[in-house]
Design an enzyme around this catalytic site. Structure first.
Site, PDB file in Angstrom:
ATOM      1  N   ILE A  36      47.778  37.672  -1.862  1.00 59.55           N
ATOM      2  CA  ILE A  36      47.911  36.458  -1.055  1.00 59.55           C
ATOM      3  C   ILE A  36      49.365  36.015  -0.882  1.00 59.55           C
ATOM      4  O   ILE A  36      49.668  35.164  -0.065  1.00 59.55           O
ATOM      5  CB  ILE A  36      47.068  35.291  -1.636  1.00 59.55           C
ATOM      6  N   TYR A 124      50.064  20.052 -10.146  1.00 55.69           N
ATOM      7  CA  TYR A 124      48.872  20.635  -9.490  1.00 55.69           C
ATOM      8  C   TYR A 124      48.521  19.834  -8.227  1.00 55.69           C
ATOM      9  O   TYR A 124      48.362  20.397  -7.146  1.00 55.69           O
ATOM     10  CB  TYR A 124      47.702  20.640 -10.481  1.00 55.69           C
TER      11      TYR A 124
HETATM   12  N1  LIG Z   1      37.614  23.208 -11.092  1.00 53.65           N
HETATM   13  C1  LIG Z   1      37.693  21.931 -10.721  1.00 53.65           C
HETATM   14  O1  LIG Z   1      37.317  21.010 -11.453  1.00 53.65           O
HETATM   15  C2  LIG Z   1      38.212  21.581  -9.351  1.00 53.65           C
HETATM   16  C3  LIG Z   1      38.333  20.225  -8.987  1.00 53.65           C
HETATM   17  C4  LIG Z   1      38.814  19.917  -7.716  1.00 53.65           C
HETATM   18  C5  LIG Z   1      39.155  20.924  -6.839  1.00 53.65           C
HETATM   19  N2  LIG Z   1      39.048  22.218  -7.219  1.00 53.65           N
HETATM   20  C6  LIG Z   1      39.446  23.279  -6.269  1.00 53.65           C
HETATM   21  O2  LIG Z   1      38.312  24.067  -5.997  1.00 53.65           O
HETATM   22  C7  LIG Z   1      38.709  25.411  -5.730  1.00 53.65           C
HETATM   23  C8  LIG Z   1      37.877  26.367  -6.566  1.00 53.65           C
HETATM   24  O3  LIG Z   1      38.110  26.054  -7.944  1.00 53.65           O
HETATM   25  P1  LIG Z   1      37.445  26.890  -9.109  1.00 53.65           P
HETATM   26  O4  LIG Z   1      37.020  25.912 -10.149  1.00 53.65           O
HETATM   27  O5  LIG Z   1      36.496  27.880  -8.544  1.00 53.65           O
HETATM   28  O6  LIG Z   1      38.738  27.650  -9.660  1.00 53.65           O
HETATM   29  P2  LIG Z   1      38.814  28.771 -10.772  1.00 53.65           P
HETATM   30  O7  LIG Z   1      37.493  29.025 -11.378  1.00 53.65           O
HETATM   31  O8  LIG Z   1      39.969  28.424 -11.658  1.00 53.65           O
HETATM   32  O9  LIG Z   1      39.196  30.049  -9.920  1.00 53.65           O
HETATM   33  C9  LIG Z   1      40.425  30.159  -9.279  1.00 53.65           C
HETATM   34  C10 LIG Z   1      40.544  31.556  -8.746  1.00 53.65           C
HETATM   35  O10 LIG Z   1      41.845  31.740  -8.198  1.00 53.65           O
HETATM   36  C11 LIG Z   1      42.267  33.038  -8.554  1.00 53.65           C
HETATM   37  N3  LIG Z   1      43.707  33.177  -8.581  1.00 53.65           N
HETATM   38  C12 LIG Z   1      44.607  32.422  -9.229  1.00 53.65           C
HETATM   39  N4  LIG Z   1      45.840  32.935  -9.024  1.00 53.65           N
HETATM   40  C13 LIG Z   1      45.695  34.034  -8.240  1.00 53.65           C
HETATM   41  C14 LIG Z   1      46.569  34.995  -7.667  1.00 53.65           C
HETATM   42  N5  LIG Z   1      47.869  34.958  -7.879  1.00 53.65           N
HETATM   43  N6  LIG Z   1      46.053  35.978  -6.908  1.00 53.65           N
HETATM   44  C15 LIG Z   1      44.748  36.055  -6.724  1.00 53.65           C
HETATM   45  N7  LIG Z   1      43.850  35.181  -7.228  1.00 53.65           N
HETATM   46  C16 LIG Z   1      44.335  34.193  -7.974  1.00 53.65           C
HETATM   47  C17 LIG Z   1      41.700  33.266  -9.933  1.00 53.65           C
HETATM   48  O11 LIG Z   1      41.629  34.629 -10.189  1.00 53.65           O
HETATM   49  P3  LIG Z   1      41.595  35.175 -11.701  1.00 53.65           P
HETATM   50  O12 LIG Z   1      40.266  34.779 -12.240  1.00 53.65           O
HETATM   51  O13 LIG Z   1      41.750  36.635 -11.499  1.00 53.65           O
HETATM   52  O14 LIG Z   1      42.734  34.519 -12.403  1.00 53.65           O
HETATM   53  C18 LIG Z   1      40.332  32.617  -9.804  1.00 53.65           C
HETATM   54  O15 LIG Z   1      39.410  33.559  -9.296  1.00 53.65           O
HETATM   55  C19 LIG Z   1      40.209  25.463  -5.993  1.00 53.65           C
HETATM   56  O16 LIG Z   1      40.889  25.325  -4.771  1.00 53.65           O
HETATM   57  C20 LIG Z   1      40.476  24.227  -6.834  1.00 53.65           C
HETATM   58  O17 LIG Z   1      41.800  23.746  -6.662  1.00 53.65           O
HETATM   59  C21 LIG Z   1      38.565  22.581  -8.442  1.00 53.65           C
END
Ligand SMILES: NC(=O)c1ccc[n+]([C@@H]2O[C@H](COP(=O)([O-])OP(=O)(O)OC[C@H]3O[C@@H](n4cnc5c(N)ncnc54)[C@H](OP(=O)(O)O)[C@@H]3O)[C@@H](O)[C@H]2O)c1
Length: 295
Positions: A36, A124
């Site tokens: 990306i 963040y």
């Molecule tokens: N979790 C929450 O409570 C929360 C709250 C509000 C908003 N959000 C937003 O919701 C969305 C989904 O969150 P989520 O909880 O599903 O996040 P997550 O479980 O932390 O997953 C994030 C993903 O991003 C990937 N990633 C990070 N750095 C990368 C890189 N350099 N190249 C490729 N992939 C990379 C990670 O891959 P790896 O597993 O390989 O590291 C992981 O698959 C995000 O945009 C987050 O900001 C989340």
């Protein structure tokens, strides 16, 4: 329809991969398959897939670590989103991006509207807010920003899974009672993200489960339901504590409830379900997985 999800191992990416869909193919690409941060390779990889829309489920989500690694957070949460937006614009693809309640400072006392002023308190939050700004400049009409909060699922690490583990291990827990928000089950977020991609919904949308809670309220409900479902055998005392007595590197908004009125209109076929009911469904799934691994 063929939808490309950027990300593979995260909560939202896995929830998207596991949605049951009819006539929709969902392809998830993780960091081994797509870079990306390299725009030209990103363009070539996306072109090759012959897809209809892109959902970005990728993010640097380690909120506290981001205070120490601002450049890394900026690369993933801002620069990569800029690359994706430019590629989607070039290929005329609809782009769905997920943002956060952490773009707000939490000083409001009624639910945040999509057009309320943003003022993030953490690295963040700032990197996610900058991405929002870039998206509205690069592809305002063919992008959808879905702000959400407190995401949990049976996948990866999250508050619900940590609580169930800690409640089995510790004699008691102290949980923050003065941060108020809305928990969100990743399965519902996946459904709304997919709908936004398929129906080309645009603009800023707010999506969380219905109802509000403090982390303390959420933890109490997790314990009650986990006991009911046999995931825990006994209750431990849970004490409400103040944010000030549990300092973290990143400052979090004390109130980040999102107003979902516009999403009710944008996604009329998707019911907004109360967080306690969604939590119950997630814990059922967790219990089923536990039983399957034990049998
Ligand atoms: N979790 C929450 O409570 C929360 C709250 C509000 C908003 N959000 C937003 O919701 C969305 C989904 O969150 P989520 O909880 O599903 O996040 P997550 O479980 O932390 O997953 C994030 C993903 O991003 C990937 N990633 C990070 N750095 C990368 C890189 N350099 N190249 C490729 N992939 C990379 C990670 O891959 P790896 O597993 O390989 O590291 C992981 O698959 C995000 O945009 C987050 O900001 C989340």
């Amino acid at each position: 329809m063929k939808i490309l999800v950027i990300g593979k191992s995260g909560q939202l990416a896995q929830a998207l991969a596991n949605l049951s869909t009819v006539n929709v193919e969902i392809i998830c690409l993780g960091r081994e398959q797509i870079d990306i941060l390299d725009k030209s390779s990103l363009l070539n990889t996306i072109k090759e897939q012959n897809i209809d829309a892109v959902i970005n489920a990728c993010a640097y989500t380690a909120v506290d670590l981001a205070e120490k690694e601002p450049e890394q957070a900026y690369k993933i949460n801002t620069l990569a989103v800029k690359n994706l937006a430019e590629v989607c614009k070039e290929l005329s693809l609809h782009f769905v991006h997920i943002s956060t309640d952490f773009v707000f400072n939490g000083l409001k006392s009624s639910p945040y509207l999509p057009n309320d002023d943003i003022n993030p308190l953490s690295v963040y939050g700032k990197t996610k807010a900058e991405a929002e700004q870039l998206l509205t400049e690069i592809i305002p009409n063919s992008s959808c920003i879905i702000r959400t909060s407190w995401v949990y699922s049976t996948y990866g690490n999250n508050f619900v899974k940590s609580m169930v583990r800690l409640m089995a291990e510790k004699p008691e827990l102290g949980i923050i009672s003065d941060q108020i928000g809305s928990p969100t089950y990743a399965k519902g977020l996946a459904q709304v993200s997919l709908t936004a991609a398929l129906e080309k919904v645009s603009g800023i949308q707010h999506w969380t489960d219905a109802g509000v809670a403090s982390w303390y309220d959420f933890a109490v409900a997790i314990q009650e339901l986990a006991i009911e479902k046999g995931l825990l055998v006994k209750a431990i005392p849970i004490k409400p504590i103040k944010t000030i007595s549990y300092p973290t590197p990143a400052t979090r908004p004390s109130y980040s409830v999102l107003d979902k009125s516009s999403s009710i209109l944008a996604f009329p076929n998707l019911p907004i379900i109360h967080w306690r009911k969604q939590l119950s469904s997630m814990l059922d799934e967790l219990q089923n997985e536990k039983e399957e691994t034990q049998s």
